[in-house]
Design an enzyme around this catalytic site. Structure first.
Site, PDB file in Angstrom:
ATOM      1  N   ASN A  66      -7.234   4.273  -1.272  1.00 17.10           N
ATOM      2  CA  ASN A  66      -8.653   3.915  -1.346  1.00 17.10           C
ATOM      3  C   ASN A  66      -9.483   5.029  -1.969  1.00 17.10           C
ATOM      4  O   ASN A  66      -9.255   6.213  -1.709  1.00 17.10           O
ATOM      5  CB  ASN A  66      -9.183   3.586   0.045  1.00 17.10           C
ATOM      6  CG  ASN A  66      -8.491   2.379   0.651  1.00 17.10           C
ATOM      7  OD1 ASN A  66      -7.899   1.579  -0.061  1.00 17.10           O
ATOM      8  ND2 ASN A  66      -8.546   2.254   1.968  1.00 17.10           N
ATOM      9  N   ASP A  78     -12.913   4.875  -1.661  1.00 14.91           N
ATOM     10  CA  ASP A  78     -14.249   4.606  -1.118  1.00 14.91           C
ATOM     11  C   ASP A  78     -14.826   5.725  -0.245  1.00 14.91           C
ATOM     12  O   ASP A  78     -15.970   5.642   0.204  1.00 14.91           O
ATOM     13  CB  ASP A  78     -14.253   3.293  -0.336  1.00 14.91           C
ATOM     14  CG  ASP A  78     -13.175   3.246   0.764  1.00 14.91           C
ATOM     15  OD1 ASP A  78     -12.883   4.287   1.367  1.00 14.91           O
ATOM     16  OD2 ASP A  78     -12.636   2.143   0.995  1.00 14.91           O
ATOM     17  N   HIS A 110      -5.139   7.762  -5.451  1.00 14.97           N
ATOM     18  CA  HIS A 110      -5.760   7.042  -6.564  1.00 14.97           C
ATOM     19  C   HIS A 110      -7.067   7.701  -6.996  1.00 14.97           C
ATOM     20  O   HIS A 110      -7.876   7.092  -7.691  1.00 14.97           O
ATOM     21  CB  HIS A 110      -5.998   5.576  -6.198  1.00 14.97           C
ATOM     22  CG  HIS A 110      -4.746   4.764  -6.193  1.00 14.97           C
ATOM     23  ND1 HIS A 110      -4.712   3.421  -5.902  1.00 14.97           N
ATOM     24  CD2 HIS A 110      -3.449   5.112  -6.453  1.00 14.97           C
ATOM     25  CE1 HIS A 110      -3.463   2.975  -5.979  1.00 14.97           C
ATOM     26  NE2 HIS A 110      -2.684   3.987  -6.305  1.00 14.97           N
ATOM     27  N   GLY A 113      -2.375  -2.117   5.534  1.00 12.72           N
ATOM     28  CA  GLY A 113      -3.303  -2.779   4.629  1.00 12.72           C
ATOM     29  C   GLY A 113      -3.075  -2.516   3.158  1.00 12.72           C
ATOM     30  O   GLY A 113      -4.030  -2.429   2.398  1.00 12.72           O
ATOM     31  N   THR A 114      -1.824  -2.387   2.758  1.00 10.80           N
ATOM     32  CA  THR A 114      -1.506  -2.240   1.337  1.00 10.80           C
ATOM     33  C   THR A 114      -0.204  -2.963   1.036  1.00 10.80           C
ATOM     34  O   THR A 114       0.726  -2.943   1.847  1.00 10.80           O
ATOM     35  CB  THR A 114      -1.409  -0.772   0.902  1.00 10.80           C
ATOM     36  OG1 THR A 114      -0.975  -0.721  -0.465  1.00 10.80           O
ATOM     37  CG2 THR A 114      -0.448   0.028   1.762  1.00 10.80           C
ATOM     38  N   SER A 115      -0.147  -3.588  -0.133  1.00  9.49           N
ATOM     39  CA  SER A 115       1.002  -4.427  -0.478  1.00  9.49           C
ATOM     40  C   SER A 115       2.081  -3.693  -1.256  1.00  9.49           C
ATOM     41  O   SER A 115       3.161  -4.236  -1.493  1.00  9.49           O
ATOM     42  CB  SER A 115       0.523  -5.632  -1.300  1.00  9.49           C
ATOM     43  OG  SER A 115       0.004  -5.201  -2.543  1.00  9.49           O
ATOM     44  N   GLU A 155       0.612 -10.218   5.627  1.00 10.30           N
ATOM     45  CA  GLU A 155       1.627 -11.079   5.024  1.00 10.30           C
ATOM     46  C   GLU A 155       2.686 -10.253   4.313  1.00 10.30           C
ATOM     47  O   GLU A 155       2.533  -9.037   4.133  1.00 10.30           O
ATOM     48  CB  GLU A 155       0.973 -12.057   4.048  1.00 10.30           C
ATOM     49  CG  GLU A 155       0.139 -11.381   2.982  1.00 10.30           C
ATOM     50  CD  GLU A 155      -0.718 -12.367   2.196  1.00 10.30           C
ATOM     51  OE1 GLU A 155      -0.950 -12.074   1.003  1.00 10.30           O
ATOM     52  OE2 GLU A 155      -1.133 -13.396   2.748  1.00 10.30           O
TER      53      GLU A 155
END
Length: 275
Positions: A111, A113, A128, A211-213, A239
């Site tokens: 993230n 943010d 990132h 929370g990351t794919s 998922e």
């Protein structure tokens, strides 16, 4: 065969003398409760004039070189969104876990943010990049803060002439660029802490993926490194994802389908018990 649970993993790792780091790898799902839309999803599409831009198109160095002012306008629009958002319970729980673990804790985030830092996290690798800094698009080495005098923007608000002047490199006169990883770029150590993050992975007893794919290669490499040294990976996502395929036939894994805010309290409670 012994059942693998969060409690059993943490008890084992906390007793180890070596490769006993407890590392968290976070992505956009962590910030969803703060109201920040994902970058890749449909809500990442940006409208400029009559043009609709998908992230994979304008989130590139190639696009920036042709349209630097447009990219900076979008960057400052996103910055406004980030500033208005507040850290949520996920960020706060990770701070509490860090306080309990001290040097045993590491946080690797995709993230940009700044919410982890605003919440109080300190042992953090922003792989990132981030939305606080900029660097020369022509390769001059210094990374500097984005000037506070450049105001965050509404979605249709243009940069001012004097703001554009502040976005030029003082050394060579080229455009400065956001200190971010774009879709057509590679991870490095200077901006993305690639080697530092992999060193942490090598010494990690358990990696919690939140929370990351795993759609980019360094997060996958981090997980592979933890597995390579015989340690645990716990995938906490809503998922199945790229990590699911990696973990499919591995013994040292735990796959949890749920929200991070429901799992982090159990992690914190177990650490408190063991400590």
């Amino acid at each position: 065969m012994k059942e693998i649970t969060i409690k059993s993993i943490l008890k084992e790792v906390l007793q180890k003398e070596y490769r006993n780091k407890i590392t968290f790898l976070t992505g956009a799902g962590i910030s969803a409760a703060s109201g920040i839309p994902t970058y890749r999803g449909s809500d990442g599409i940006w409208v400029k004039g009559t043009k609709f831009h998908k992230p994979e198109e304008f989130g590139t160095f190639e696009y920036f070189l042709k349209n630097p002012e447009d990219v900076w306008q979008f960057t400052m629009f996103r910055k406004k969104m980030f500033l208005e958002a507040k850290p949520n319970v996920n960020h706060e729980l990770l701070v509490s876990i860090e306080k309990q673990l001290g040097d045993q804790f590491h946080l690797i985030t995709q993230n940009i943010d700044n919410l982890h830092r605003r919440a109080g996290s300190e042992r953090i690798f922003e792989i990132h990049g981030n939305n606080r800094e900029m660097k020369c698009s022509n390769g001059c080495k210094e990374i500097i803060p984005i000037p506070d005098s450049i105001s965050p923007k509404e979605i249709d608000e243009d940069l001012l002439k004097e703001e554009i002047e502040q976005l030029k490199c003082k050394t060579c006169g080229s455009w400065m660029r956001p200190n971010l990883l774009w879709f057509d770029e590679y991870y490095d150590e200077k901006t993305h802490k690639k080697h530092s993050a992999l060193k942490v992975a090598k010494n990690t007893g358990v990696l919690f993926i939140l929370g990351t794919s795993g759609a980019t290669n360094l997060p996958m490499e981090i997980a592979r490194t933890v597995l390579k040294y015989g340690n645990y990976v716990v995938d906490v996502n809503l998922e199945n994802n790229h990590f699911t395929e990696l973990l499919e036939n591995k013994k040292n894994k735990l796959i949890i389908r749920g929200k991070s805010e429901d799992i982090l309290p159990e992690i914190l409670e177990t650490i408190n018990e063991c400590k």
